[in-house]
Design a protein around this motif. Structure first.
Motif, PDB file in Angstrom:
ATOM      1  N   LEU A  41     -53.986  15.099 -28.734  1.00  0.00           N
ATOM      2  CA  LEU A  41     -53.272  16.156 -29.550  1.00  0.00           C
ATOM      3  C   LEU A  41     -52.875  15.256 -30.979  1.00  0.00           C
ATOM      4  O   LEU A  41     -53.123  15.871 -31.994  1.00  0.00           O
ATOM      5  CB  LEU A  41     -51.885  16.507 -28.971  1.00  0.00           C
ATOM      6  CG  LEU A  41     -51.875  17.708 -28.066  1.00  0.00           C
ATOM      7  CD1 LEU A  41     -50.593  17.967 -27.329  1.00  0.00           C
ATOM      8  CD2 LEU A  41     -52.593  18.963 -28.778  1.00  0.00           C
ATOM      9  N   ILE A  42     -52.527  13.855 -30.721  1.00  0.00           N
ATOM     10  CA  ILE A  42     -52.420  13.113 -31.942  1.00  0.00           C
ATOM     11  C   ILE A  42     -53.715  12.941 -32.722  1.00  0.00           C
ATOM     12  O   ILE A  42     -53.777  13.047 -34.049  1.00  0.00           O
ATOM     13  CB  ILE A  42     -51.852  11.793 -31.461  1.00  0.00           C
ATOM     14  CG1 ILE A  42     -50.474  12.008 -30.977  1.00  0.00           C
ATOM     15  CG2 ILE A  42     -51.958  10.632 -32.622  1.00  0.00           C
ATOM     16  CD1 ILE A  42     -49.951  10.623 -30.222  1.00  0.00           C
ATOM     17  N   GLY A  43     -54.719  12.774 -31.943  1.00  0.00           N
ATOM     18  CA  GLY A  43     -55.913  12.620 -32.661  1.00  0.00           C
ATOM     19  C   GLY A  43     -56.252  13.783 -33.634  1.00  0.00           C
ATOM     20  O   GLY A  43     -56.768  13.848 -34.534  1.00  0.00           O
ATOM     21  N   THR A  44     -56.113  15.046 -32.668  1.00  0.00           N
ATOM     22  CA  THR A  44     -56.493  16.395 -33.487  1.00  0.00           C
ATOM     23  C   THR A  44     -55.606  16.603 -34.615  1.00  0.00           C
ATOM     24  O   THR A  44     -56.131  16.885 -35.766  1.00  0.00           O
ATOM     25  CB  THR A  44     -56.161  17.450 -32.533  1.00  0.00           C
ATOM     26  OG1 THR A  44     -56.970  17.446 -31.403  1.00  0.00           O
ATOM     27  CG2 THR A  44     -56.680  18.813 -33.189  1.00  0.00           C
ATOM     28  N   ALA A  45     -54.382  16.219 -34.772  1.00  0.00           N
ATOM     29  CA  ALA A  45     -53.573  16.214 -35.827  1.00  0.00           C
ATOM     30  C   ALA A  45     -53.832  15.293 -36.875  1.00  0.00           C
ATOM     31  O   ALA A  45     -53.955  15.822 -38.166  1.00  0.00           O
ATOM     32  CB  ALA A  45     -51.774  16.059 -35.507  1.00  0.00           C
TER      33      ALA A  45
END
Length: 82
Positions: A41-45
């Protein structure tokens, strides 16, 4: 890591957390799955924030091409150059 890698991390984390009932000594697979999902999720954001900044369009001046007039040669040409 691109968007595809982030989605794979989320999917693997969800599988480890919700779809497995393995028990390993010294490893809590639920926690490992949650960590993988959080990293995904952090990478996607981060990826979407960078991609959004790249998409900003800066108005530019239009390119105008000038026509070049070649002098017309009459007669035989051998196919090279003019």
């Amino acid at each position: 890591m691109g968007l595809g890698g982030c989605i794979i991390l989320i999917a693997v984390g969800a599988i480890l957390t919700f779809a497995t009932d393995w028990h390993m000594q010294g490893v809590d697979l639920n926690v490992v799955g949650l960590i993988l999902m959080a990293v995904g999720l952090i990478g996607t954001a981060t990826f979407s924030g960078i991609a959004r900044r790249r998409r900003l369009v800066v108005p530019s001046t239009p390119v105008v091409e000038e026509e070049h007039h070649r002098p017309h040669h009459s007669g035989y040409t051998d196919g090279y150059g003019a």
